[in-house]
Design an enzyme around this catalytic site. Structure first.
Site, mmCIF file in Angstrom:
data_model
loop_
_atom_site.group_PDB
_atom_site.id
_atom_site.type_symbol
_atom_site.label_atom_id
_atom_site.label_comp_id
_atom_site.label_asym_id
_atom_site.label_seq_id
_atom_site.Cartn_x
_atom_site.Cartn_y
_atom_site.Cartn_z
ATOM 1 N N GLU A 195 0.830 -1.209 0.000
ATOM 2 C CA GLU A 195 0.000 0.000 0.000
ATOM 3 C C GLU A 195 0.860 1.252 0.000
ATOM 4 O O GLU A 195 0.630 2.198 -0.770
ATOM 5 C CB GLU A 195 -0.902 0.029 1.240
ATOM 6 C CG GLU A 195 -2.191 -0.739 1.123
ATOM 7 C CD GLU A 195 -3.099 -0.468 2.303
ATOM 8 O OE1 GLU A 195 -3.188 0.696 2.748
ATOM 9 O OE2 GLU A 195 -3.738 -1.423 2.794
ATOM 10 N N SER A 261 5.067 -19.809 -1.807
ATOM 11 C CA SER A 261 5.069 -21.253 -1.602
ATOM 12 C C SER A 261 4.445 -21.917 -2.818
ATOM 13 O O SER A 261 3.830 -21.265 -3.663
ATOM 14 C CB SER A 261 4.261 -21.643 -0.347
ATOM 15 O OG SER A 261 4.764 -21.021 0.808
ATOM 16 N N ASP A 336 -4.714 -2.922 6.293
ATOM 17 C CA ASP A 336 -4.999 -1.598 5.750
ATOM 18 C C ASP A 336 -4.276 -0.556 6.589
ATOM 19 O O ASP A 336 -4.289 -0.617 7.827
ATOM 20 C CB ASP A 336 -6.497 -1.291 5.768
ATOM 21 C CG ASP A 336 -7.203 -1.709 4.490
ATOM 22 O OD1 ASP A 336 -6.508 -2.151 3.543
ATOM 23 O OD2 ASP A 336 -8.440 -1.615 4.436
#
Length: 825
Positions: A195, A261, A336
């Site tokens: 972000e 992975s 967030d």
């Protein structure tokens, strides 16, 4: 003169004797902590005798009459082999590293105190079900029993590192194990970092170009994002980097290193064996020892075997007689960043939808070795903890008069994730395992499953519920006081992606996008792979049925789809177009490099020169494309983004504009930049690895850096504690060896599959597994790196639940007797 010579000889001899004596003394004290794997010990905390049979690879097979006794013995074995690692994981999550390492780790402790993962783990103890509470209690008692043996049995403080970093070891607590699971969640979470990077980049490039350098998955439509400066405002167009310490002790992974992975499974219709198959190789930061520890547990619900993490009474990836499970990072957008406005009239308050509210605040004292302690003022908002500006470079996107907070699913004090994982491990069928995982919170994982009849994949972990009107759709930091930017709980578990008994008979994940849903049901905008999945799909569909060996071949595959797709695109106008050039000239070296690459099949083999030439070329190419637009921010883009390069060279939506150097008068073409960046790469290779291109080896640069986190940079000691090996693979191969992207050697392999397992339910005892180093964390043990060479060569060890096989070649058998039993020898 003879007398002087004689005295000099005596002095020299004496110095040699002293050095030898010092080495012997150090070796003696360090070796005292090597555990004895044979013998009988009387311990408090078990109800019946327990056996720990260590096979010839030092994998403990634990046999007991109750689950609690088995978990006690697992704690005992973990502490015997990995005590230093366990205590370091606990200190990290507690924010207490600086007590040992001084100023070096203050920033890390600062972050961990503010996240308060350990405090949340303490309160989460009560959220566990009865069997898990009993397992945690028994496991802690087993760890503490070994601590007692260290104190009474002259066990050399438990680990060699304890002689250097001498500090008391507190008894193990159930909360410690829960905290380590939360620490793992932090290591696997990269959404907040992404972000902030997206916000910082949006401040220096136009919105229409942001989708180039930070592209969405190409199978998605491009999401329209608001301009960050318009969304938040008052943020400088460029702010200097506030670099997070590049320290192996840091739990924060850089961009592109948050988690990766592979796991896939084949049902009966796609298996040549008559039953199901599953392959799993979770990727984490390479360390010495690896974070993985192989173990077999005899449980009432059925024996299990696979990869554990010291500190956790749990097989995270493994199998029972009837069920196999593998895990991959799900890339759920579970974080967030919120911009919180501070009350200008009261710095102890922040803005909420209902007006000003007081921060929840408390003081926390960080003790620092060789320096005065510091007092932190920890603050929380309704959205989460307030973080310092140097974490994720938050300070560069925070306007004046504001602070940043973090919403994250793992920040709960009512977290039953360990209980859910424990119940899943004890399940016998796919349906039982999926149901058992419902309470699981974090870290979000794709759980790949195979029982004896079918295969499935389910995303487990909490997915935040966001308002459809969220300003940035969770992709950029946003104002925390606006209701539409706040979380509204979590999505129903039934809405998590689920694939049971797929029609094609094969299911799997390489951190690629799993679903194509519109926001807010999208799961994530940021996925961990757009490349490996292409090679995986080809290998899975290239044959009608699979075997254990074909799954192993896929797990070890080193062909780069990225190299195969980018090289013809980038070099299209360079091959066979140059004039004749003399030996030793840059033009001649370029021609040799292009000839090598033209005949290369994209295999990132450690013995070949082409992977190094290709990797250096693409790295130089991306830097030339972005450096003039991004300036110093370009250093944040440490790894190439193949989708970005493809957009540029295909001129998707005008992306070829990146090829023009904006500071120069001429208009550079993409062919110009491709040629110049190849020359840059060859110059760097010549200065670093030599000018004879044909004799280069990718493995010399791409060494697996299983380095000791605390002693790995100490002169002399580093030669004993670090495990370095030449390896194949690369950033975008199925046998992934993610490069560091920074430093003198940006191609060092630092993030890879520390555990590999392949399970065949037609013949479960023919299943295999391996780890990247060895079972012991003691660098004087022969089991410190005994599995590393097998791992490098793509070999495995048997993964059998047959007790007779374990006992047949056992290197030692330890018997734990309850307090009322026989006395210890």
């Amino acid at each position: 003169m003879a007398r002087i010579f004689k005295w000099l000889m005596w002095l020299a001899t004496g110095a040699v004797v002293l050095v030898v004596a010092a080495v012997v003394l150090v070796w003696y004290f360090a070796s005292r902590s090597l555990p004895d794997y044979d013998g009988t010990y009387t311990v408090s905390g078990i109800t019946a005798p327990v056996e720990i049979v260590r096979d010839n690879a030092d994998v403990p097979h634990i046999f007991g009459q109750s689950d609690e006794d088995v978990f006690f013995a697992l704690g005992y074995a973990h502490a015997q082999d990995r005590l230093w690692q366990m205590t370091m994981l606990r200190r990290t999550v507690q924010g207490r590293l600086s007590e040992l390492f001084g100023q070096r780790t203050v920033k890390i402790d600062n972050l961990m105190r503010r996240l308060d993962l350990y405090g949340l783990a303490v309160t989460s103890v009560k959220a566990q079900d009865a069997p898990t509470t009993a397992a945690l209690t028994a496991y802690a008692a087993g760890v503490n029993a070994w601590l007692g043996e260290i104190n009474t049995g002259s066990r050399g403080r438990g680990a060699p590192e304890m002689w250097i970093f001498n500090a008391p070891i507190a008894p193990w607590q159930p909360a410690d194990s829960i905290a380590i699971l939360k620490l793992l969640a932090l290591q696997l979470s990269g959404q907040a970092n992404d972000e902030v990077l997206r916000a910082r980049t949006s401040l220096v490039v136009p919105a229409e170009r942001l989708v180039d350098i930070l592209p969405d998955d190409p199978t998605d439509g491009i999401a329209a994002l608001p301009d960050y400066s318009a969304l938040v405002g008052d943020v400088p167009k460029y702010a200097a980097n506030t670099r997070w310490p590049d320290d192996p002790l840091s739990p924060l992974m850089g961009h592109n290193l948050a988690g990766a992975s592979n796991a896939w499974a084949a049902g009966i219709s796609r298996s040549a064996t008559g039953s199901t198959l599953l392959a799993s190789d979770p990727h984490l930061q390479l360390t010495a020892p690896t974070v993985w520890y192989l173990a077999r547990l005899q449980l009432a619900a059925g024996d299990v075997i696979g990869g554990t993490i010291p500190g956790l009474p749990l097989v995270l990836s493994g199998r029972s007689a009837d069920l196999g499970w593998g895990i991959t990072t799900a890339y759920v957008d579970d974080q967030d960043v919120h911009i919180e406005q501070i009350n200008p009239d009261n710095p102890n308050q922040y803005r909420t939808p209902d007006g000003w509210a007081d921060f929840r605040a408390r003081d926390s004292i960080v003790t620092i070795k060789d320096a005065p302690a510091i007092t932190l003022k920890l603050k929380w908002t309704d959205n989460g903890p307030v973080l310092p500006g140097d974490v994720f470079d938050l300070g560069t996107v925070t306007p004046p008069g504001h602070v940043t907070s973090l919403s994250w699913t793992a920040l709960t004090g009512d977290d039953p994730s360990l209980s859910a994982a424990m119940a899943m491990m004890k399940s016998r069928t796919i349906e039982e395992a999926i149901a058992a995982a419902e309470p699981y919170v974090a870290p979000a994982q794709n759980l790949t499953l195979a029982d004896r009849t079918d295969v499935a994949m389910k995303t487990i972990g909490a997915i935040p519920r966001r308002d459809p009107n969220h300003q940035s759709k969770g992709r950029l930091p946003s104002y925390g006081y606006l209701p539409e930017n706040r979380w509204q709980g979590v999505m129903p578990y039934a809405d998590n992606p689920e694939f049971v008994a797929p029609e094609g008979g094969i299911v799997g994940n390489t951190n690629n996008k799993t679903v194509d849903r519109p926001f807010p049901n999208h799961v994530s905008y940021n996925w961990g792979d757009t490349q490996r999945v292409q090679r995986w799909r080809r290998l899975m569909q290239s044959r009608e049925v699979h075997t254990r060996d074909s799954f192993i071949e896929a797990q070890l595959d080193t062909v780069s789809f990225t190299a195969r797709s980018l090289l013809p695109l980038v070099g299209a106008d360079l091959w066979f177009t140059g004039d004749a050039a003399e030996d030793g000239t840059p033009e001649r070296r370029r021609q040799i490099a292009l000839t090598l690459l033209a005949n290369w099949n994209g295999e990132m083999n450690e013995h070949l020169p082409e992977p190094l030439i290709y990797a250096a070329w693409m790295r130089s190419l991306q830097d030339r494309l972005i450096r003039d637009e991004l300036g110093p921010l370009a250093t944040e883009f440490t790894h190439i983004d193949p989708v970005f390069i493809e957009r540029v060279f295909r001129d998707v939506d005008g992306a070829s504009v990146w090829c023009d150097v904006i500071q120069s008068a001429p208009v550079e073409t993409c062919t110009d930049i491709a040629r110049q960046s190849l020359d840059d790469a060859l110059t760097w290779i010549g200065e670093t690895w030599g000018t004879n291109l044909e004799t280069l080896r990718w493995g010399d640069a791409h060494q697996a850096a299983n380095d000791h986190p605390t002693l790995g940079k100490v002169p002399i000691l580093q030669w004993f504690v670090n495990i370095r090996q030449s390896t194949s693979g690369g950033d975008n191969t199925l046998m992934r060896g993610q490069t560091s992207g920074t430093g003198a050697n940006p191609f060092l392999n630092v993030h890879a599959a520390g555990y590999r397992g392949v399970y065949d339910f037609a013949d479960p005892d023919s299943s295999v597994f391996v780890t990247a180093t060895g079972q012991s964390g003691h660098f004087l043990s022969r089991y410190y790196d005994n599995l590393g060479e097998l791992w490098r060569r793509g070999e495995y060890i048997p993964m059998s639940l047959d007790p007779d096989l374990a006992r047949a070649a056992a290197l030692g058998t330890m018997r734990l007797e309850p307090q009322s039993g026989s006395k210890s020898p």
